[in-house]
Design a protein around this motif. Structure first.
Motif, PDB file in Angstrom:
ATOM      1  N   GLU A  81      28.753  41.811  46.285  1.00  0.00           N
ATOM      2  CA  GLU A  81      28.272  43.160  46.557  1.00  0.00           C
ATOM      3  C   GLU A  81      27.198  43.515  45.533  1.00  0.00           C
ATOM      4  OE1 GLU A  81      29.882  47.714  46.621  1.00  0.00           O
ATOM      5  OE2 GLU A  81      31.283  46.118  47.176  1.00  0.00           O
ATOM      6  N   THR A  82      26.016  43.821  46.028  1.00  0.00           N
ATOM      7  CA  THR A  82      24.904  44.107  45.126  1.00  0.00           C
ATOM      8  C   THR A  82      24.410  45.541  45.242  1.00  0.00           C
ATOM      9  OG1 THR A  82      23.340  43.300  46.776  1.00  0.00           O
ATOM     10  CG2 THR A  82      24.092  41.725  45.116  1.00  0.00           C
ATOM     11  N   GLY A  83      25.082  46.335  46.033  1.00  0.00           N
ATOM     12  CA  GLY A  83      24.642  47.719  46.218  1.00  0.00           C
ATOM     13  C   GLY A  83      24.928  48.561  44.987  1.00  0.00           C
ATOM     14  N   MET A  84      24.153  49.604  44.838  1.00  0.00           N
ATOM     15  CA  MET A  84      24.364  50.539  43.740  1.00  0.00           C
ATOM     16  C   MET A  84      24.854  51.858  44.303  1.00  0.00           C
ATOM     17  SD  MET A  84      21.187  49.992  41.092  1.00  0.00           S
ATOM     18  CE  MET A  84      21.052  51.699  40.900  1.00  0.00           C
ATOM     19  N   ARG A  85      25.707  52.491  43.570  1.00  0.00           N
ATOM     20  CA  ARG A  85      26.191  53.805  43.967  1.00  0.00           C
ATOM     21  C   ARG A  85      25.865  54.784  42.861  1.00  0.00           C
ATOM     22  NH1 ARG A  85      32.145  52.463  46.362  1.00  0.00           N
ATOM     23  NH2 ARG A  85      31.444  50.700  47.565  1.00  0.00           N
ATOM     24  N   SER A  86      25.553  55.958  43.275  1.00  0.00           N
ATOM     25  CA  SER A  86      25.270  57.013  42.314  1.00  0.00           C
ATOM     26  C   SER A  86      26.132  58.212  42.664  1.00  0.00           C
ATOM     27  CB  SER A  86      23.794  57.402  42.374  1.00  0.00           C
ATOM     28  OG  SER A  86      23.555  58.498  41.536  1.00  0.00           O
ATOM     29  N   CYS A  87      26.821  58.694  41.681  1.00  0.00           N
ATOM     30  CA  CYS A  87      27.671  59.861  41.898  1.00  0.00           C
ATOM     31  C   CYS A  87      26.933  61.102  41.411  1.00  0.00           C
ATOM     32  CB  CYS A  87      29.002  59.688  41.182  1.00  0.00           C
ATOM     33  SG  CYS A  87      29.999  58.406  41.909  1.00  0.00           S
ATOM     34  N   SER A  88      25.788  61.323  41.980  1.00  0.00           N
ATOM     35  CA  SER A  88      25.019  62.512  41.628  1.00  0.00           C
ATOM     36  C   SER A  88      24.463  63.136  42.908  1.00  0.00           C
ATOM     37  CB  SER A  88      23.883  62.159  40.667  1.00  0.00           C
ATOM     38  OG  SER A  88      23.024  61.228  41.255  1.00  0.00           O
ATOM     39  N   THR A  89      24.085  64.374  42.796  1.00  0.00           N
ATOM     40  CA  THR A  89      23.484  65.069  43.929  1.00  0.00           C
ATOM     41  C   THR A  89      22.088  65.525  43.529  1.00  0.00           C
ATOM     42  OG1 THR A  89      24.418  67.184  43.243  1.00  0.00           O
ATOM     43  CG2 THR A  89      25.706  65.869  44.799  1.00  0.00           C
ATOM     44  N   ALA A  90      21.274  65.785  44.513  1.00  0.00           N
ATOM     45  CA  ALA A  90      19.920  66.257  44.261  1.00  0.00           C
ATOM     46  C   ALA A  90      19.483  67.137  45.421  1.00  0.00           C
ATOM     47  CB  ALA A  90      18.961  65.091  44.107  1.00  0.00           C
ATOM     48  N   GLU A  91      18.546  67.987  45.141  1.00  0.00           N
ATOM     49  CA  GLU A  91      17.946  68.804  46.196  1.00  0.00           C
ATOM     50  C   GLU A  91      16.731  68.077  46.726  1.00  0.00           C
ATOM     51  OE1 GLU A  91      17.117  72.724  44.719  1.00  0.00           O
ATOM     52  OE2 GLU A  91      19.128  72.923  43.870  1.00  0.00           O
ATOM     53  N   LEU A  92      16.446  68.307  47.985  1.00  0.00           N
ATOM     54  CA  LEU A  92      15.297  67.683  48.618  1.00  0.00           C
ATOM     55  C   LEU A  92      14.302  68.773  48.989  1.00  0.00           C
ATOM     56  CD1 LEU A  92      14.276  64.919  49.586  1.00  0.00           C
ATOM     57  CD2 LEU A  92      15.333  65.392  51.785  1.00  0.00           C
ATOM     58  N   GLU A  93      13.133  68.706  48.389  1.00  0.00           N
ATOM     59  CA  GLU A  93      12.076  69.684  48.660  1.00  0.00           C
ATOM     60  C   GLU A  93      11.156  69.085  49.719  1.00  0.00           C
ATOM     61  OE1 GLU A  93       8.284  71.404  46.264  1.00  0.00           O
ATOM     62  OE2 GLU A  93      10.163  71.260  45.151  1.00  0.00           O
TER      63      GLU A  93
END
Length: 123
Positions: free
Chosen positions: A31-43
Motif C-alpha cells: 500500500e503506497t497511498g497517503m492519508r491526511s487527517c486534515s480538512t481544508a476549505e476550497l475557494e
C-alpha cells in the motif's frame, strides 16, 4: 586406470548436466497511498476558465487521458496556479484516431485554511 577415470568423468558430467534449478519470484502488493487527517476549505472561482491544447506527437502517444491531464495542468497554471479544476468538461477534436486538440472548461479552485481533523480521524 584411464578407462576408469574416463568413466567417472563421463558419469559425473552426466549427473551434473541433468540438474535443473528453478527459482520462483513472488511479488506482494504494498500500500503506497497517503492519508491526511486534515480538512481544508476550497475557494472556487465564479468564472469558468477554458484552455485549448494542441498536443504534439509525443504527447499524443501517451494516450487521451494523458492529453486531458496536460490540458488541465496548463489551465490551472495559467489561472494563477490553482490547485484543482472543479467540474471539468472536455471537447476532444480528432482526425481519425489522432487527437488534434483538447479543450477543457471548468472552475479553477484553491485550497485554503488547512486544519487538523482532530481525534476522530479514522485510519
Amino acid at each position: 586406470m584411464k578407462k576408469i577415470l574416463m568413466a567417472v568423468a563421463a558419469l559425473s558430467l552426466t549427473l551434473t548436466s541433468c540438474t535443473s534449478i528453478t527459482k520462483t519470484a513472488k511479488n506482494m502488493d504494498v500500500e503506497t497511498g497517503m492519508r491526511s487527517c486534515s480538512t481544508a476549505e476550497l475557494e472556487v472561482s465564479e468564472q469558468k476558465a477554458t484552455y485549448t491544447l494542441r498536443p504534439i506527437k509525443a504527447e499524443r502517444r501517451a494516450g487521451l487521458r494523458n492529453v486531458k491531464n496536460m490540458a488541465i495542468r496548463a489551465l490551472l497554471s495559467e489561472k494563477g496556479n490553482a490547485d484543482v479544476l472543479v467540474a471539468p468538461d472536455f471537447i476532444v477534436e480528432k482526425h481519425g484516431r489522432k487527437v488534434k486538440s483538447v479543450t477543457v472548461t471548468g472552475y479553477p479552485a484553491k485550497y485554503k485554511n488547512f486544519k487538523p481533523a482532530g481525534a476522530g480521524c479514522a485510519r
